[in-house]
Write a protein that holds these residues in place. Structure first.
Motif, PDB file in Angstrom:
ATOM      1  N   GLY A  97      60.159  71.406 -35.983  1.00  0.00           N
ATOM      2  CA  GLY A  97      59.988  71.009 -34.588  1.00  0.00           C
ATOM      3  C   GLY A  97      58.578  70.537 -34.293  1.00  0.00           C
ATOM      4  N   LEU A  98      57.601  71.240 -34.853  1.00  0.00           N
ATOM      5  CA  LEU A  98      56.206  70.838 -34.651  1.00  0.00           C
ATOM      6  C   LEU A  98      55.939  69.481 -35.286  1.00  0.00           C
ATOM      7  N   GLY A  99      56.472  69.265 -36.489  1.00  0.00           N
ATOM      8  CA  GLY A  99      56.278  67.983 -37.164  1.00  0.00           C
ATOM      9  C   GLY A  99      56.861  66.829 -36.371  1.00  0.00           C
ATOM     10  N   ILE A 100      58.082  66.999 -35.864  1.00  0.00           N
ATOM     11  CA  ILE A 100      58.721  65.951 -35.071  1.00  0.00           C
ATOM     12  C   ILE A 100      57.951  65.704 -33.780  1.00  0.00           C
ATOM     13  N   ALA A 101      57.486  66.788 -33.138  1.00  0.00           N
ATOM     14  CA  ALA A 101      56.715  66.654 -31.897  1.00  0.00           C
ATOM     15  C   ALA A 101      55.424  65.867 -32.133  1.00  0.00           C
ATOM     16  N   GLY A 108      48.330  58.434 -40.312  1.00  0.00           N
ATOM     17  CA  GLY A 108      48.017  57.086 -40.780  1.00  0.00           C
ATOM     18  C   GLY A 108      49.014  56.492 -41.754  1.00  0.00           C
ATOM     19  N   ILE A 109      50.182  57.101 -41.895  1.00  0.00           N
ATOM     20  CA  ILE A 109      51.145  56.598 -42.879  1.00  0.00           C
ATOM     21  C   ILE A 109      51.721  55.240 -42.486  1.00  0.00           C
ATOM     22  N   ASN A 110      51.744  54.939 -41.190  1.00  0.00           N
ATOM     23  CA  ASN A 110      52.314  53.659 -40.752  1.00  0.00           C
ATOM     24  C   ASN A 110      51.488  52.463 -41.207  1.00  0.00           C
ATOM     25  N   ALA A 111      50.234  52.705 -41.566  1.00  0.00           N
ATOM     26  CA  ALA A 111      49.408  51.611 -42.082  1.00  0.00           C
ATOM     27  C   ALA A 111      49.894  51.169 -43.458  1.00  0.00           C
ATOM     28  N   TYR A 112      50.653  52.029 -44.135  1.00  0.00           N
ATOM     29  CA  TYR A 112      51.160  51.721 -45.470  1.00  0.00           C
ATOM     30  C   TYR A 112      52.652  51.394 -45.436  1.00  0.00           C
ATOM     31  N   PHE A 113      53.393  52.094 -44.560  1.00  0.00           N
ATOM     32  CA  PHE A 113      54.835  51.865 -44.430  1.00  0.00           C
ATOM     33  C   PHE A 113      55.160  51.784 -42.940  1.00  0.00           C
ATOM     34  N   GLU A 114      55.754  50.687 -42.533  1.00  0.00           N
ATOM     35  CA  GLU A 114      55.995  50.460 -41.107  1.00  0.00           C
ATOM     36  C   GLU A 114      56.792  51.578 -40.460  1.00  0.00           C
ATOM     37  N   TRP A 115      57.785  52.095 -41.189  1.00  0.00           N
ATOM     38  CA  TRP A 115      58.626  53.159 -40.652  1.00  0.00           C
ATOM     39  C   TRP A 115      58.312  54.513 -41.305  1.00  0.00           C
ATOM     40  N   GLY A 116      57.104  54.624 -41.852  1.00  0.00           N
ATOM     41  CA  GLY A 116      56.745  55.840 -42.579  1.00  0.00           C
ATOM     42  C   GLY A 116      56.848  57.108 -41.756  1.00  0.00           C
ATOM     43  N   ALA A 117      56.343  57.074 -40.526  1.00  0.00           N
ATOM     44  CA  ALA A 117      56.342  58.274 -39.684  1.00  0.00           C
ATOM     45  C   ALA A 117      57.765  58.719 -39.367  1.00  0.00           C
ATOM     46  N   TRP A 118      58.666  57.767 -39.159  1.00  0.00           N
ATOM     47  CA  TRP A 118      60.040  58.120 -38.832  1.00  0.00           C
ATOM     48  C   TRP A 118      60.776  58.661 -40.056  1.00  0.00           C
ATOM     49  N   LEU A 119      60.390  58.221 -41.234  1.00  0.00           N
ATOM     50  CA  LEU A 119      60.967  58.822 -42.437  1.00  0.00           C
ATOM     51  C   LEU A 119      60.541  60.290 -42.551  1.00  0.00           C
ATOM     52  N   VAL A 120      59.280  60.573 -42.204  1.00  0.00           N
ATOM     53  CA  VAL A 120      58.812  61.958 -42.206  1.00  0.00           C
ATOM     54  C   VAL A 120      59.568  62.763 -41.150  1.00  0.00           C
ATOM     55  N   ILE A 170      62.619  62.250 -40.149  1.00  0.00           N
ATOM     56  CA  ILE A 170      63.956  62.527 -40.702  1.00  0.00           C
ATOM     57  C   ILE A 170      63.890  63.717 -41.650  1.00  0.00           C
ATOM     58  N   TYR A 171      62.813  63.780 -42.452  1.00  0.00           N
ATOM     59  CA  TYR A 171      62.642  64.927 -43.348  1.00  0.00           C
ATOM     60  C   TYR A 171      62.584  66.231 -42.552  1.00  0.00           C
ATOM     61  N   PHE A 172      61.826  66.248 -41.471  1.00  0.00           N
ATOM     62  CA  PHE A 172      61.732  67.468 -40.663  1.00  0.00           C
ATOM     63  C   PHE A 172      63.075  67.819 -40.031  1.00  0.00           C
ATOM     64  N   ALA A 173      63.834  66.811 -39.636  1.00  0.00           N
ATOM     65  CA  ALA A 173      65.159  67.070 -39.073  1.00  0.00           C
ATOM     66  C   ALA A 173      66.081  67.693 -40.124  1.00  0.00           C
TER      67      ALA A 173
END
Length: 422
Positions: free
Chosen positions: A368-372, A382-394, A396-399
């Motif tokens: 929950g904290l990660g998604i928040a 800063g992952i979006n600087a390398y992968f456009e959808w990087g944060a949303w992939l993370v 999904i992992y937390f979900a």
């Protein structure tokens, strides 16, 4: 710390490749030396160690540069000679540090994690401590300081010396002929990890086995005494954080319970395993007596749960690799937060492996904290600087973490931890 993080960028993939090779080899020859829960626990232990070390979470009692400043009486000019002397000095210091860990109660606490696996494979090599909070290793490098070996050389060789101890944690390599008289081999290190009476506290060297031969701690692997692995007081948990402090907790309890003020003080520095007589009689601790018939630790599992914990492990690898790759950009505050989230994750999923009910709340809170954080910042360090959808992939992992922990706690058939015959 940043240079160590950079070294891990290359070391982690190298270690994983060797692990995959060993697992694959064991599968093809039908002699597998890995078990899912044990190996995940071992690798996760290594992750806790590198989080601690890369974030500099420790207190250096005496630093090598300080010793060098006040003790150096000469300076070696020849480049290859100083590198050779430095490596030998580190190895010599490692032997005596290792010997202290095996012989003194309080020092055993920072080494027991390495011996806690009841298997012997490359994964167990990664069982490294987080309980070594106080750094005193430099004291054992006084000979190098006296000879004026530069700090920069020690800093480069120390991780190389550590990484070079990885390969010999295997049962798939036999004795190596004349090399057995020079370097530490898999055969020698199998002896070191064994709990057989013939093998206890033997073969303490890291690279050169000459120290064991000179100082009386060498033992050859015997054909009629197959090594049995683990510790005499079994860890009985997959959680590496708990394993790191089990022995310390036992010492603390004994120091509190004993009526002897002298024993309250000396218990910390007595030989490993020593306990005050009054406490030993009133509060006995189970110790393995039959090394060939003791019960190994197991917990209930299923193929789906095995896949889940391997998934958690692989994502942890990816997160740590990204942290090291982006070390300077994340910054110290971000690194502490990032490292804490990964560390808590390791505690959470290894507690889930132990089938502890509280694990689900740790994982739900972490997820929950990660998604928040991702919803708030629209990024993940800063992952979006390398992968456009990087944060949303993370995200999904937390979900998946939240849903997985709930499912495996409340819906999948669960039994309490068990002990299975060896």
């Amino acid at each position: 710390m940043e240079s160590y993080a950079q070294a891990l960028l290359y070391a982690i993939p190298f270690f994983l490749i060797l692990l995959i090779f060993e697992i694959s080899y064991g599968f093809f020859i039908k002699d597998q030396k890995h078990k899912v829960m044990d190996s995940v626990s071992s690798i996760s232990s290594g992750f806790t160690n590198i989080i601690k070390d890369t974030l500099g979470l420790g207190i250096i009692l005496v630093s090598y540069p300080l010793l060098l400043k006040y003790l150096a009486i000469t300076e070696i000019k020849t480049s290859w000679v100083v590198w050779l002397i430095a490596f030998v000095a580190i190895d010599f210091a490692s032997y005596w540090n290792h010997r202290l860990n095996h012989k003194v109660n309080i020092f055993w606490n920072q080494h027991v994690i390495h011996h806690s696996s009841e298997e012997f494979n490359l994964a167990c090599a990664l069982r490294q401590p987080i309980s070594n909070i106080f750094g005193y290793f430099a004291l054992l490098l006084i000979p190098a300081a006296v000879l004026g070996v530069p700090n920069e050389i020690i800093a480069v060789l120390a991780p190389i010396h550590l990484f070079a101890q990885f390969w010999y944690h295997t049962q798939h390599i036999g004795k190596l002929g004349w090399l057995e008289y020079i370097i530490v081999t898999p055969s020698q290190h199998r002896v070191h990890h064994a709990i057989n009476p013939e093998y206890i506290d033997k073969n303490l060297a890291a690279i050169f086995c000459i120290w064991d031969r000179w100082f009386g701690t060498f033992q050859e692997e015997l054909d009629d005494v197959p090594p049995q692995y683990g510790v005499l007081k079994p860890a009985s948990t997959w959680n590496p954080v708990l394993i790191n402090f089990q022995h310390f907790w036992r010492l603390t309890q004994d120091a509190w319970r004993t009526k002897s003020f002298k024993d309250k003080l000396r218990i910390w520095f007595m030989p490993t395993g020593w306990r005050p007589n009054d406490v030993k009689e009133k509060y006995p601790i189970k110790v393995i007596e039959d090394v060939y018939g003791f019960a190994r630790y197991e917990t209930s599992s299923s193929p789906l749960f095995d896949i889940y914990v391997i998934f958690q492990l692989l994502i942890t690898v990816a997160l740590l690799w990204f942290m090291f790759f982006n070390y300077s950009q994340i910054g110290i505050d971000g690194l502490l937060l990032f490292g804490t989230l990964v560390f808590v994750g390791i505690y959470g999923y290894t507690s889930l492996m132990d089938r502890k009910q509280h694990a689900v709340w740790i994982e739900v809170l972490r997820g929950g904290l990660g998604i928040a954080m991702i919803l708030w910042t629209k990024d993940w360090f800063g992952i979006n600087a390398y992968f456009e959808w990087g944060a949303w992939l993370v995200a999904i992992y937390f979900a998946i973490t939240i849903l997985g922990s709930i499912y495996f706690t409340f819906f999948e058939k669960n039994t309490s931890p068990s002990q299975l015959p060896a």
